[in-house]
Scaffold this motif. Structure first.
Motif, short mmCIF file in Angstrom:
data_model
loop_
_atom_site.label_atom_id
_atom_site.label_comp_id
_atom_site.label_asym_id
_atom_site.label_seq_id
_atom_site.Cartn_x
_atom_site.Cartn_y
_atom_site.Cartn_z
N UNK A 359 0.80 -1.23 -0.15
CA UNK A 359 -0.19 0.12 0.05
C UNK A 359 0.75 1.43 0.04
N UNK A 360 2.01 1.23 0.71
CA UNK A 360 2.94 2.35 0.57
C UNK A 360 3.46 2.50 -0.44
N UNK A 361 3.79 1.55 -1.13
CA UNK A 361 4.44 1.70 -2.53
C UNK A 361 3.70 2.12 -3.50
N UNK A 362 2.43 1.50 -3.57
CA UNK A 362 1.41 2.45 -4.46
C UNK A 362 1.14 3.72 -4.31
N UNK A 363 1.08 4.19 -2.97
CA UNK A 363 0.72 5.42 -2.61
C UNK A 363 2.17 6.40 -3.06
N UNK A 364 3.44 5.99 -2.93
CA UNK A 364 4.35 6.82 -3.40
C UNK A 364 4.56 6.97 -4.95
N UNK A 365 4.11 5.64 -5.78
CA UNK A 365 4.00 5.81 -7.16
C UNK A 365 3.07 6.84 -7.53
N UNK A 366 1.95 6.66 -6.92
CA UNK A 366 0.76 7.65 -7.17
C UNK A 366 1.14 9.10 -6.93
N UNK A 367 1.64 9.42 -5.96
CA UNK A 367 2.28 10.62 -5.76
C UNK A 367 3.38 10.99 -6.92
N UNK A 368 3.96 10.47 -7.33
CA UNK A 368 5.11 10.44 -8.33
C UNK A 368 4.47 10.65 -9.69
#
Length: 397
Positions: A359-368
């Protein structure tokens, strides 16, 4: 600007920004000692970022009115006081307060960057910004290793004692060694603060600010959240071992320096877009943390290179657009940075507590990805600003 001065400015940036980010690899240790629940640990970083946000609005504009050398020395001394408060705190609320106070005056980073930009010639400004900004990378990521080692040896409080001593020492050296930066106070303080609001009417500035928000939200998602899965199964790493990941991220400093050369060559805007694409891709590697630390290391290298390349390119464009108010412009831009970092730090631990590292990785990718969309939408604004004669042709192409 000579190498000795640039090195001193880079070190000042490194220590100042380390006071905001040093908590990241030892969140679990601090939380256990002060009784902070897991889903609130991110606020130990976010508190410093929120203090930083206030400082960007209230303090950084002073750099366009008063001697920046004296401001740098004064603010470093006050950072040291905040660090002492955190080091001796018996309660969580005092830790939050001390971190917020230190963050308030850690905006000395932006005063230092503005000082470097103002005393550089236009032809070398990008390289100077790249060199000085590399100190920010070293501070953010090098502090992770320092914090991990000191926490394992003497406990987490020793980290803040060391940072307090370094801040006071550097403030003294800055006062004695840096050339004076006195200029006539042609604008009142209230006018400079209002100037931050006026910048919001500049589409090119707003586009760079929105990019910065998502850029550093993605960055904060990684560095404020990664310590939690690394300390858990199957890795069970110590604070020192977690801090070693900062060494991989230090290659981002090379990105900052190289981006300065590219910006001086007229490629600032193009570099920003490519860096944001690389940032999105890096999360595909970082997401594999549950089974491969090697892939995570590669992802960390790519992420930090991308973040710093975009960050330096953005600052190069904005200082060229507004050469008469460098400190205020950089301070305004960094408001977006601070908000993004705080959002990333606060949300990554919350998402991790409910959805794990995936979930954290998906969050970081979404911000990028959102940052890349902001860059694409902002291209016309940058082109209009260049055609309007506000920015030198070679500043962004």
């Amino acid at each position: 600007m000579d190498l000795k001065t640039k090195t001193l400015l880079a070190v000042i940036c490194a220590v100042a920004v380390a006071t905001v980010y040093a908590a990241q690899p030892m969140l679990a240790e601090i939380g256990s000692d002060l009784g902070v629940p897991t889903d609130a640990l991110g606020w130990l970083v976010a508190a410093g970022q929120l203090g930083y946000l206030i400082g960007l609005i209230a303090l950084v504009p002073l750099g366009d009115r008063f001697d920046r050398r004296r401001l740098i020395a004064l603010h470093l001394g006050l950072v040291g006081i905040g660090m002492v408060a955190v080091a001796v705190t018996p309660t969580a609320w005092l830790a939050y307060s001390g971190l917020a106070f230190s963050g308030l005056f850690a905006v000395v980073v932006q005063t230092t960057v503005a000082y470097a930009a103002a005393v550089s010639t236009p032809a070398e400004r990008g390289r100077t910004l790249g060199f000085v900004t590399s100190g920010v990378v070293v501070g953010i990521l090098g502090s992770r290793l320092m914090a991990g080692v000191l926490t394992d040896i003497w406990g987490w409080r020793s980290v803040y004692v060391v940072l307090a001593v370094l801040a006071v020492m550097l403030g003294t050296v800055a006062l004695l060694a840096l050339p004076s930066d006195v200029r006539p106070p042609t604008r009142r303080y209230t006018e400079l603060v209002r100037g931050l609001g006026h910048l919001l009417t500049d589409p090119a500035f707003v586009s760079r600010g929105v990019i910065a928000f998502f850029l550093f939200a993605s960055f904060g998602t990684l560095w404020s959240g990664m310590a939690l899965p690394l300390a858990s199964a199957p890795w069970h790493l110590t604070e020192t071992q977690i801090g070693l990941f900062g060494l991989a991220g230090l290659t981002g400093a090379l990105g900052a320096v190289r981006a300065g050369h590219w910006a001086d060559g007229g490629k600032a805007n193009r570099v920003t877009g490519l860096a944001l694409l690389a940032l999105v891709a890096s999360w595909g590697l970082i997401a594999q943390l549950s089974w491969s630390l090697a892939l995570v290391v590669v992802g960390v290298v790519v992420l930090d290179f991308a973040v710093q390349a975009a960050h330096v390119s953005n600052q190069h464009i904005l200082t060229a657009l507004h050469p008469d108010r460098v400190a205020t412009t950089i301070g305004g831009y960094m408001i977006f940075y601070s908000l993004g970092s705080a959002v990333g730090a606060a949300t990554t631990t919350l998402v991790f507590s409910t959805s794990g590292w995936t979930g954290s990785a998906m969050l970081g990718a979404a911000f990028a990805a959102a940052g890349f969309v902001a860059w694409a939408l902002g291209i016309p604004a940058v082109r209009r600003a260049r055609r309007g004669g506000c920015e030198p042709v070679r500043a962004s192409r």
